[in-house]
Design a protein around this motif. Structure first.
Motif, PDB file in Angstrom:
ATOM      1  N   PRO A  96     -19.028  99.907 123.415  1.00 30.10           N
ATOM      2  CA  PRO A  96     -20.419  99.676 123.001  1.00 30.10           C
ATOM      3  C   PRO A  96     -21.148  98.906 124.099  1.00 30.10           C
ATOM      4  O   PRO A  96     -20.747  97.799 124.457  1.00 30.10           O
ATOM      5  CB  PRO A  96     -20.274  98.844 121.729  1.00 30.10           C
ATOM      6  N   GLU A 118     -24.900  98.505 124.782  1.00 32.46           N
ATOM      7  CA  GLU A 118     -26.356  98.441 124.755  1.00 32.46           C
ATOM      8  C   GLU A 118     -26.886  97.138 125.353  1.00 32.46           C
ATOM      9  O   GLU A 118     -28.068  97.010 125.609  1.00 32.46           O
ATOM     10  CB  GLU A 118     -26.850  98.616 123.318  1.00 32.46           C
ATOM     11  N   ARG A 167     -18.471  90.472 123.074  1.00 26.43           N
ATOM     12  CA  ARG A 167     -18.904  91.718 123.692  1.00 26.43           C
ATOM     13  C   ARG A 167     -18.082  92.912 123.233  1.00 26.43           C
ATOM     14  O   ARG A 167     -18.252  94.006 123.727  1.00 26.43           O
ATOM     15  CB  ARG A 167     -18.836  91.581 125.203  1.00 26.43           C
ATOM     16  N   TYR A 168     -17.173  92.702 122.315  1.00 28.62           N
ATOM     17  CA  TYR A 168     -16.360  93.819 121.837  1.00 28.62           C
ATOM     18  C   TYR A 168     -16.004  93.556 120.388  1.00 28.62           C
ATOM     19  O   TYR A 168     -15.810  92.417 120.000  1.00 28.62           O
ATOM     20  CB  TYR A 168     -15.085  93.949 122.658  1.00 28.62           C
ATOM     21  N   ARG A 169     -15.951  94.631 119.607  1.00 24.73           N
ATOM     22  CA  ARG A 169     -15.742  94.465 118.181  1.00 24.73           C
ATOM     23  C   ARG A 169     -14.351  94.924 117.783  1.00 24.73           C
ATOM     24  O   ARG A 169     -13.819  95.859 118.312  1.00 24.73           O
ATOM     25  CB  ARG A 169     -16.777  95.298 117.408  1.00 24.73           C
ATOM     26  N   ARG A 175     -19.349  92.798 113.888  1.00 23.13           N
ATOM     27  CA  ARG A 175     -19.105  91.944 115.050  1.00 23.13           C
ATOM     28  C   ARG A 175     -18.672  90.555 114.588  1.00 23.13           C
ATOM     29  O   ARG A 175     -19.243  89.984 113.672  1.00 23.13           O
ATOM     30  CB  ARG A 175     -20.386  91.859 115.871  1.00 23.13           C
ATOM     31  N   ASP A 180     -24.105 101.007 120.316  1.00 23.14           N
ATOM     32  CA  ASP A 180     -23.469  99.996 119.476  1.00 23.14           C
ATOM     33  C   ASP A 180     -23.858 100.213 118.019  1.00 23.14           C
ATOM     34  O   ASP A 180     -24.925 100.734 117.722  1.00 23.14           O
ATOM     35  CB  ASP A 180     -23.910  98.605 119.927  1.00 23.14           C
ATOM     36  N   SER A 181     -22.996  99.808 117.112  1.00 24.86           N
ATOM     37  CA  SER A 181     -23.293  99.879 115.683  1.00 24.86           C
ATOM     38  C   SER A 181     -22.480  98.819 114.971  1.00 24.86           C
ATOM     39  O   SER A 181     -21.284  98.658 115.230  1.00 24.86           O
ATOM     40  CB  SER A 181     -22.948 101.254 115.118  1.00 24.86           C
ATOM     41  N   ASP A 182     -23.121  98.088 114.067  1.00 24.32           N
ATOM     42  CA  ASP A 182     -22.446  97.018 113.341  1.00 24.32           C
ATOM     43  C   ASP A 182     -21.854  97.475 112.014  1.00 24.32           C
ATOM     44  O   ASP A 182     -21.198  96.700 111.325  1.00 24.32           O
ATOM     45  CB  ASP A 182     -23.413  95.858 113.082  1.00 24.32           C
TER      46      ASP A 182
END
Length: 356
Positions: free
Chosen positions: A267, A269, A2-4, A16, A288-290
Motif C-alpha cells: 500500500p 498512497e 507504513r504497513y498493515r 491499520r 491503500d484500504s483500511d
C-alpha cells in the motif's frame, strides 16, 4: 505505521495498527538490506537496481524464474488483483504456468484437479474443497484467480500440509535463523491482541511451527516443479511466508531456491512510503484500504465446547459496535447455528456490507 497486518495470521488485515514497521527490518539479502527504496502507487520496482520496471519487462524477467512468489494480505483485495495481474502478464508473454496455493491443503488436491477440468461449478468446488473450513476467507477474494486458471487450463497445486499432520514426519526443515526469529517477533509484538507478550520460549515455538509450515509448502513446490519442469509456478501465500525470502524460499533446496523470485504488493498512497530493498525482489505499489472488501465481524474467535469463544474484538468493527466482548460465545448468526468457524465464515460470505 507504513504497513498493515493483523494478529489473525501472517497475511490477514482488518485495519491499520501502531506496530513495528515490517518493511524496515535490517534483515534478508546482505547486498540489499542496508538500502531503502521509495515505493510509489502503480509503480513496479526492481530492488536489485532501484529501477522502475514496466509490466512487460517484469513478465520477461519473471519468465526466467522457476517459481514466482506473490505475497498477500488475505483480506486485501488489491493484493489479489496484483496476483491475477502477474498471472495475466506471464500468460500473455507465452510463459507456461502452474499456480501454487497456500490456502488449500494437499488432501484437497482432487478438488483442484476437478475444478481445472471444468467438472465442478463454484458452489460444488467450495463444498468439495471445504473452503470455509480449511481456509475461511471470502471466496470472492480468490475467485478471479481460480476462474483465470480454469479458463486457461493452468494446473493448480495445493501446498499446505494436511490439518491432521499425517504427512509431517516426512518434512525436513532448514532450522530457523536469527533473522527469521526477528521477523516473527515483529509480527507478534507486545500489543498483538492474541500473541502479545510472548515469552522467548513461546516465540521460539511459533518460529518452529512457522518453519514447518514453510518447509511443508516448499517440499510440495519441489514436487510440482519436478512434475512440470517446463512451467513456471506462481505461488500465492501470505506476506509472512514471502517477506525477506525467510519463509518458503529459505526452505527450498538449490538450484530451485536460486530460480525463485518474490513480489510484494505494498500500500503506497503516502508520498514517503519506503521499504528495505531486501523485503522482496520486486515491489509493486498498490492503493491503500483500511477495511476488507467483504463483510467481516472484526472479531477473533477460538473453538470452545459451547460455541465460538470471542478472544478479541476490534473496537470500530461491526462486532465491536454491536457490543460483542471478549469472553462472549457465539452460537448463532444470521439464522445459522454455529458448530464451528466454518459456519460463521460461510454465512458471512452470503452477506453484503449493507446487511444487518
Amino acid at each position: 505505521t507504513r504497513y498493515r497486518r493483523s494478529s489473525r495470521g501472517l497475511g490477514d488485515v482488518y485495519k491499520r495498527q501502531a506496530q513495528p514497521d515490517l518493511l524496515d527490518l535490517e534483515i534478508g539479502s546482505p547486498d540489499r538490506r542496508e538500502r531503502e527504496i521509495s515505493v510509489q502507487l502503480d509503480t513496479i520496482l526492481d530492488t536489485a537496481t532501484n529501477d522502475r520496471v514496466s509490466p512487460r519487462s517484469l513478465a520477461e524477467q519473471l519468465g526466467r524464474s522457476r517459481i514466482v512468489l506473490v505475497g498477500e494480505e488475505h483480506t486485501g483485495h488489491e493484493f489479489h488483483a496484483i496476483q491475477l495481474r502477474v498471472l495475466e502478464l506471464l500468460h500473455a508473454a507465452g510463459v507456461s504456468l502452474t499456480v501454487g496455493l497456500e490456502m488449500i491443503p494437499v488432501d484437497k488436491q482432487a478438488a483442484l484437479d476437478a475444478w481445472i477440468a471444468g467438472e465442478l461449478d463454484e458452489q460444488i468446488f467450495l463444498e468439495t474443497s471445504d473452503w470455509y473450513r480449511v481456509w475461511g476467507y471470502n471466496w470472492g477474494y480468490y475467485r478471479d484467480v481460480f476462474l483465470f486458471a480454469r479458463r486457461h487450463g493452468i494446473p493448480m497445486y495445493a501446498l499446505r500440509a494436511n490439518e491432521n499432520g499425517a504427512d509431517s514426519t516426512d518434512i525436513v526443515a532448514v532450522p530457523p535463523s536469527n533473522e527469521q526469529r526477528k521477523l516473527m517477533a515483529a509480527f507478534f509484538e507486545a500489543d498483538s491482541p492474541v500473541h502479545g507478550g510472548l515469552s522467548p520460549g513461546q516465540l521460539d515455538s511459533l518460529v518452529v511451527a512457522q518453519t514447518k509450515r514453510d518447509a511443508a509448502m516448499a517440499q510440495r513446490v519441489v514436487e510440482a516443479v519436478g512434475s512440470h519442469p517446463e512451467r513456471t509456478m506462481v505461488l500465492l501465500a501470505g506476506t509472512g511466508h514471502v517477506l525477506y525470502e525467510l519463509g518458503i524460499v529459505a526452505q527450498l533446496p538449490e538450484p530451485v531456491r536460486s530460480s525463485a523470485a518474490t513480489i510484494l504488493p505494498i500500500p503506497a498512497e503516502e508520498a514517503s512510503m519506503t521499504a528495505r530493498a531486501s523485503v522482496a525482489n520486486f515491489l509493486w505499489g498498490i492503493p491503500d484500504s483500511d477495511h476488507p472488501r467483504y463483510p467481516d465481524l472484526g472479531v477473533i474467535t477460538m473453538q470452545a465446547d459451547d460455541g465460538l469463544r470471542v478472544i478479541h474484538v476490534e473496537p470500530e468493527s461491526p462486532g465491536g459496535k454491536a457490543g460483542l466482548a471478549v469472553g462472549d460465545v457465539l452460537t448463532r448468526f444470521a439464522g445459522t447455528d454455529l458448530d464451528g468457524r466454518r459456519d460463521l465464515s460461510a454465512t458471512l460470505a452470503t452477506l453484503s456490507w449493507s446487511d444487518e
